[in-house]
Design an enzyme around this catalytic site. Structure first.
Site, PDB file in Angstrom:
ATOM      1  N   CYS A  50     -51.074 -40.550 -70.672  1.00 21.53           N
ATOM      2  CA  CYS A  50     -50.959 -39.498 -71.677  1.00 21.53           C
ATOM      3  C   CYS A  50     -52.159 -38.569 -71.557  1.00 21.53           C
ATOM      4  O   CYS A  50     -53.306 -39.027 -71.557  1.00 21.53           O
ATOM      5  CB  CYS A  50     -50.915 -40.154 -73.055  1.00 21.53           C
ATOM      6  N   GLU A  51     -51.893 -37.283 -71.439  1.00 19.07           N
ATOM      7  CA  GLU A  51     -52.984 -36.331 -71.268  1.00 19.07           C
ATOM      8  C   GLU A  51     -53.803 -36.140 -72.547  1.00 19.07           C
ATOM      9  O   GLU A  51     -54.885 -35.574 -72.499  1.00 19.07           O
ATOM     10  CB  GLU A  51     -52.470 -34.990 -70.766  1.00 19.07           C
ATOM     11  N   HIS A  52     -53.309 -36.620 -73.672  1.00 16.33           N
ATOM     12  CA  HIS A  52     -54.043 -36.455 -74.922  1.00 16.33           C
ATOM     13  C   HIS A  52     -55.063 -37.560 -75.173  1.00 16.33           C
ATOM     14  O   HIS A  52     -56.101 -37.314 -75.779  1.00 16.33           O
ATOM     15  CB  HIS A  52     -53.069 -36.394 -76.096  1.00 16.33           C
ATOM     16  N   HIS A  53     -54.751 -38.791 -74.736  1.00 20.22           N
ATOM     17  CA  HIS A  53     -55.634 -39.931 -75.015  1.00 20.22           C
ATOM     18  C   HIS A  53     -56.051 -40.704 -73.766  1.00 20.22           C
ATOM     19  O   HIS A  53     -56.807 -41.652 -73.858  1.00 20.22           O
ATOM     20  CB  HIS A  53     -54.950 -40.903 -75.990  1.00 20.22           C
TER      21      HIS A  53
ATOM     22  N   GLN B  64     -44.612 -36.693 -71.701  1.00 22.49           N
ATOM     23  CA  GLN B  64     -43.302 -37.108 -71.194  1.00 22.49           C
ATOM     24  C   GLN B  64     -42.335 -35.939 -71.088  1.00 22.49           C
ATOM     25  O   GLN B  64     -41.539 -35.876 -70.152  1.00 22.49           O
ATOM     26  CB  GLN B  64     -42.744 -38.219 -72.083  1.00 22.49           C
TER      27      GLN B  64
ATOM     28  N   HIS C 211     -45.327 -45.644 -75.280  1.00 17.14           N
ATOM     29  CA  HIS C 211     -46.615 -44.967 -75.194  1.00 17.14           C
ATOM     30  C   HIS C 211     -47.702 -45.797 -75.874  1.00 17.14           C
ATOM     31  O   HIS C 211     -47.634 -46.059 -77.074  1.00 17.14           O
ATOM     32  CB  HIS C 211     -46.520 -43.586 -75.858  1.00 17.14           C
TER      33      HIS C 211
ATOM     34  N   CYS D  79     -50.612 -44.890 -76.582  1.00 12.44           N
ATOM     35  CA  CYS D  79     -51.342 -44.115 -77.578  1.00 12.44           C
ATOM     36  C   CYS D  79     -50.691 -44.249 -78.952  1.00 12.44           C
ATOM     37  O   CYS D  79     -51.351 -44.065 -79.976  1.00 12.44           O
ATOM     38  CB  CYS D  79     -51.456 -42.646 -77.167  1.00 12.44           C
TER      39      CYS D  79
END
Length: 187
Positions: free
Chosen positions: A75-78, A116, A144, A146
């Protein structure tokens, strides 16, 4: 390996209150850097390299489906993993793609920092670009970390995304057949 990456992991260990010089963590910055490079190796690949000319003449104009292609992404956020499977279908127009190439396309895009929704579209557009298919469909189902390990901590949630191009978007019957064959249709 770029020495900056292990140094950054050492700083992360210090930042969370660990001692990077203790026995169990001595090589962790190097191992973590090596793991991150592997998990993000999709950046070093191109669609042309992955496909490697594996397109073959065929009179088949019926749906081709590759189901349950496992995928692992971050995940590019976490920077936490999401793990799942992709179902990829296309309708050939004179050429079919080598079977393993579908899985390699999934891997190439999954091995990048992702969300995703974008991953699903990237796979569909790549298959369309390579095959010039009459239609392409991709469904991804993933869990996920995250969402499971932090935040709302929902252990059984599964995210499903889909992209339908060409005949799969235009024809209800084609889309329905695909969804039924991958076990996602309730009608």
């Amino acid at each position: 390996m770029n020495q900056q990456l292990p140094d950054h992991y050492r700083d992360i260990l210090l930042g969370v209150g660990e001692d990077p010089d203790r026995e169990g963590l001595l090589d962790t910055p190097k191992r973590a850097a090596k793991a991150m490079q592997y998990l993000c190796n999709g950046y070093q690949k191109s669609l042309e390299e992955v496909v490697n000319g594996a397109l073959f003449a065929s009179d088949n104009d019926e749906m081709v489906i590759v189901k349950d292609v496992e995928l692992y992404s971050l995940c590019e956020h976490h920077l936490l993993p999401f793990i799942g499977k992709a179902h990829v279908a296309y309708i050939p127009t004179g050429k079919v793609l080598g079977l393993s190439k579908v899985a390699r396309i999934v891997d190439m895009y999954a091995r990048r920092l992702q969300i995703q929704e974008n991953l699903t579209r990237q796979i569909a557009e790549a298959v369309q670009q390579v095959t010039s298919a009459a239609g392409v469909a991709v469904v991804i189902e993933a869990k996920h970390m995250c969402m499971m390990m932090r935040g709302v901590e929902k252990q059984n949630s599964v995210m499903t995304t889909s992209v339908m191009l060409g005949a799969f978007r235009e024809s209800y019957n084609t889309r329905h057949e695909f969804l039924q064959l991958i076990g996602r249709s309730n009608q």
